[in-house]
Design a protein around this motif. Structure first.
Motif, mmCIF file in Angstrom:
data_model
loop_
_atom_site.group_PDB
_atom_site.id
_atom_site.type_symbol
_atom_site.label_atom_id
_atom_site.label_comp_id
_atom_site.label_asym_id
_atom_site.label_seq_id
_atom_site.Cartn_x
_atom_site.Cartn_y
_atom_site.Cartn_z
ATOM 1 N N ALA A 1 -6.339 -3.387 21.121
ATOM 2 C CA ALA A 1 -5.601 -4.637 20.958
ATOM 3 C C ALA A 1 -6.287 -5.593 19.992
ATOM 4 C CB ALA A 1 -5.436 -5.307 22.325
ATOM 5 N N GLN B 1 -4.779 -5.788 16.678
ATOM 6 C CA GLN B 1 -3.484 -6.450 16.560
ATOM 7 C C GLN B 1 -3.718 -7.960 16.431
ATOM 8 O OE1 GLN B 1 -0.239 -5.087 16.835
ATOM 9 N NE2 GLN B 1 -1.127 -3.044 16.645
ATOM 10 N N THR B 2 -3.965 -8.403 15.202
ATOM 11 C CA THR B 2 -4.239 -9.826 15.025
ATOM 12 C C THR B 2 -2.974 -10.642 14.958
ATOM 13 O OG1 THR B 2 -4.190 -9.563 12.653
ATOM 14 C CG2 THR B 2 -6.317 -9.326 13.735
ATOM 15 N N GLY B 3 -1.838 -9.988 14.667
ATOM 16 C CA GLY B 3 -0.604 -10.727 14.465
ATOM 17 C C GLY B 3 -0.511 -11.297 13.058
ATOM 18 N N ARG B 4 -1.509 -11.059 12.224
ATOM 19 C CA ARG B 4 -1.459 -11.570 10.844
ATOM 20 C C ARG B 4 -1.047 -10.450 9.935
ATOM 21 N NH1 ARG B 4 -6.715 -15.067 11.582
ATOM 22 N NH2 ARG B 4 -5.660 -16.872 12.473
#
Lengths: 665, 101
Positions: A636, A639-642
């Motif tokens: 996880a 998964q930086t979201g960037r």
């Protein structure tokens, strides 16, 4: 020969059954709480019974009505049937049952007036009627046994009808349990017959026995007969199981008249007469002696009783003994004859006593009575007429039927029983005179109750008059031979000649028994002597209900009822209690101990297995989850979201792949 | 100067690199979308170049498809961006990271 059953015969049974159901479901909501439904259906049943009897009487000699329906089938093709048979035995008993039942129902509408459970009383009365008719009409032992147990149940409920009083409930319990003891014997008898004959149909049993089902096993056949007879011993209150009947007087008096005098207690005699051909000479001897002893004991005890209903109860025991004696000496037709005549006059006596009790505001003890003749003329005269019949005074029905039995005893060379029988006849006349005198004659002993006494209402005295009308001999002339001489299945009796002699063949000359001079002398004078002695003793007015009338040892036995109740209490009941205490100790210590040990072991095993479950199984499950969680957490973080991180990664990887493709490969 | 395949591919490469740089560095979603368009058109330039020098028209048909695709993509992407703006009052892709692990 069997004839088709007329279609109205089952309605003899169905009509009161419908009445009982209606009474149970709607009783309290109907006008007069439904008593008219119960009385009406039983009266209709009475009409049908008379029609049935007349139809049967028109058949040629030796013919009877029969029909049966398949009831249920067991694996292996064993079928059980419900069936009805109407022969002389059945039709006479049908008429007796329905006549007495109708009159008693009618009588009860006045006697039970105002009782809070009036409708319930009528339900049990009508249900009793249905059960008795099942028993009467049955053509097989299974159905007969069902009716047999149902009348026992109704008897139990009606004896204990006023169960608020513990004594009544105890009496009901005693009656139920005591008769059950006899029923065990009956069941054994039925099982022996079923095992040997493979059927429960009475006619088929006779045919099978005739065909040698008991070949060479006379002892077993005797046992089967005695077993069946044991049912009769319980139900017909024969020695030594007679103890329940006097206690059964705890029930309302109409119940005593219907169940414990006229019909249910006679069921044992009916069973014995119906199954008569099965009784071997040994069994018959046993039956005869049981009847004789019962008749004697009942008569002795009746002499010293001070409760009006108890006197009649012991008298009933004594008379039932006569009937059983009649079967035992090989005159079942005479026994049935006595059953029918006795049903009429004993029902009349009980209803008369009920009328007295009603007038005396439920006082039953003779010490409160006396002098009632003036106040209750109708009750008095019907009571006297029935007493004469019970005492066997010539020109009454009781005289005819009693002498038929005793003559047969003489004919069979049972001299002891013959003498005993006349002794009982003498005692009967004596104690009934005592009863009538203490109740109706002399001076009132309880002025207060006497002053309130009055004649009973019409619906109570009408049944008395009707029942008393059956006592003259004219009504019964020639009746017995015609009716009881042709039982169904006559032709399939195992010992045809033996039975032919016992059951008189219809149309044929009755087996001519000589009436020796001493028999005639005894027959005509015994009753009168007893009567005269009774009147002589009481005329002086110095004797009361406690006076000693028997020689000392007999008097003690009579007052203590031959110590039978004490014997049962100290012997069987005490033994039962001791046994149950022992059983309780074993239960509390051994059985409970074993249970507790096994419980402790289970607990330990359960704990251990619980621990194992938590540590090993749950551990494995948790470990799996932990691993998955750790791996997930690790991944996880990527998964930086960037979006730029993703694209950079994708580009970087693409660059690596390109470099590999171009330069390495 | 004679224009050859080399020039086409060079233009494509420059456009692609510019687009990737825009996608990776811009925080404004519109900028990222423009970068994606640059990458798509870099591919188009390459396709047209190859078509020009290999003699077939297949690749040019592909280029037309890509243009249509880019238009559709721009429509969808702009709709998403509008929604994003409604929700958050900005279009910063770094802050729109609620789908991260």
């Amino acid at each position: 020969m069997a004839e088709t059953l007329p279609s109205y015969v089952p309605w003899i049974l169905f009509l009161p059954a419908i009445g009982a159901v209606v009474q149970q479901l709607l009783g309290p909501r109907l006008p007069r709480k439904g008593d008219l439904v119960v009385v009406g259906t039983m009266a209709a049943s009475l009409v049908l019974s008379v029609v049935t009897m007349l139809a049967w009487a028109k058949l040629p000699a030796g013919h009877y009505f029969a029909a049966s329906w398949k009831w249920f089938e067991l694996a292996g093709g064993v079928t059980f049937e419900m069936g009805m048979v109407v022969d002389g035995l059945t039709s006479a008993l049908l008429c007796v049952v329905t006549i007495v039942a109708t009159l008693v129902f009618l009588y009860s509408t006045a006697y039970m007036k105002g009782d809070p459970r009036y409708h319930r009383f009528f339900f049990w009365l009508s249900f009793f009627g249905v059960s008795m008719l099942i028993l009467t009409l049955a053509d097989n032992l299974l159905m007969l046994f069902i009716g047999w147990e149902l009348v026992g149940l109704c008897s139990y409920k009606l004896i204990g009808f006023w169960s608020e009083d513990l004594a009544n409930a105890e009496a009901a319990k005693k009656a139920f349990i005591t008769t059950r003891v006899g029923d065990v014997g009956m069941l054994i008898g039925i099982m022996i017959l079923y095992t040997q004959c493979g059927t429960l149909h009475i006619g088929e049993i006779f045919a099978a026995v005739k065909g040698g089902a008991f070949g060479g096993q006379e002892g077993l056949l005797t046992l089967a007969g005695v077993g069946l007879f044991f049912g009769a011993v319980g139900k017909s209150a024969q020695f030594p199981l007679h103890v329940w009947l006097p206690d059964a007087m705890a029930g309302p008096t109409p119940v005593s008249a219907l169940i414990h005098a006229a019909t249910m207690v006679a069921a044992g005699v009916y069973l014995s007469a119906r199954m008569f051909p099965l009784f071997t000479p040994d069994a018959l001897g046993f039956i005869a002696w049981t009847g004789g002893i019962t008749a004697f004991i009942g008569a002795i005890i009746a002499v010293s009783q001070t409760d009006i209903k108890k006197v009649l109860a012991y008298s009933t025991i004594s008379q039932l003994g006569y009937m059983i004696l009649g079967v035992g000496v090989g005159a079942p037709w005479a026994a049935m004859f006595h059953l029918c005549t006795h049903a009429m006059f004993k029902a009349c006596l009980f209803l008369g006593s009920g009328s007295v009790i009603h007038a005396m505001h439920h006082a039953q003890d003779l010490k409160d009575m006396g002098g009632l003749r003036a106040k209750m003329p109708v009750t008095f005269w019907t009571f006297v007429i029935s007493t004469l019949a019970l005492a066997g005074i010539p020109l009454t029905s009781g005289f005819m039927s009693k002498d038929a039995i005793l003559l047969q005893a003489l004919h069979e060379h049972r001299y002891v029983l013959f003498v005993l029988g006349f002794g009982v006849a003498f005692l009967t006349a004596f104690y009934m005179t005592r009863l009538v005198w203490l109740c109706f004659m002399g001076k009132p002993k309880n002025e207060e109750k006497f002053s309130h006494a009055h004649e009973s209402p019409l619906v109570m005295i009408a049944p008395l008059v009707i029942l008393a009308a059956f006592t003259p001999w004219v009504f019964w002339g020639g009746f017995a031979e015609d009716f009881f001489g042709t039982p169904a299945y006559y032709e399939s009796h195992p010992d045809f000649e033996h039975v032919q002699e016992a059951y008189i063949a219809p149309g044929a000359e009755a087996p001519h028994h000589e009436h020796p001079w001493y028999f005639q002398l005894l027959a005509y004078t015994t009753g009168g002597l007893g009567l005269a002695l009774g009147i002589g003793i009481f005329l002086s007015g110095r004797r009361d209900e406690k006076s000693r009338l028997l020689p000392a040892p007999l008097h003690d036995l009579s007052v203590h009822k031959f110590h039978m109740d004490e014997m049962y209490l100290d012997g069987i009941v005490a033994a039962g209690n001791a046994l149950s205490e022992q059983s309780h100790w074993i239960d509390a210590n051994v059985v409970d101990g074993a249970v507790n040990v096994s419980g402790a072991v289970s607990l330990f095993v359960g704990d251990a297995s619980g621990d194992a479950d938590q540590v090993i199984v749950d551990g494995a499950v948790n470990l799996t989850a932990d691993v998955a969680e750790g791996a997930g957490a690790m991944v996880a973080t990527a998964q930086t979201g960037r979006i730029r991180n993703y694209i950079t990664a994708a580009l970087g990887l693409t660059a690596v792949v390109v470099v590999i493709l171009v330069f390495v490969l | 100067m004679n224009v050859g395949l080399y020039h086409y591919l060079l233009l494509g490469a420059i456009l692609f690199a510019t687009g990737v740089a825009a996608v990776v560095t811009r925080r404004n979603a519109i900028g990222v979308l423009i970068g994606v368009e640059l990458i798509l058109n870099a591919a188009n330039v390459n396709l047209v170049g190859f078509s020009r020098f290999s003699g077939g028209l297949d690749a040019q048909v592909f280029a037309l498809f890509v243009i249509v695709l880019a238009a559709a993509e721009a429509a969808v992407a702009l709709a998403i961006i509008l929604q994003l703006f409604d929700k958050r009052t900005d279009v910063d892709v770094d802050r729109a990271s609620s789908l991260r692990g």
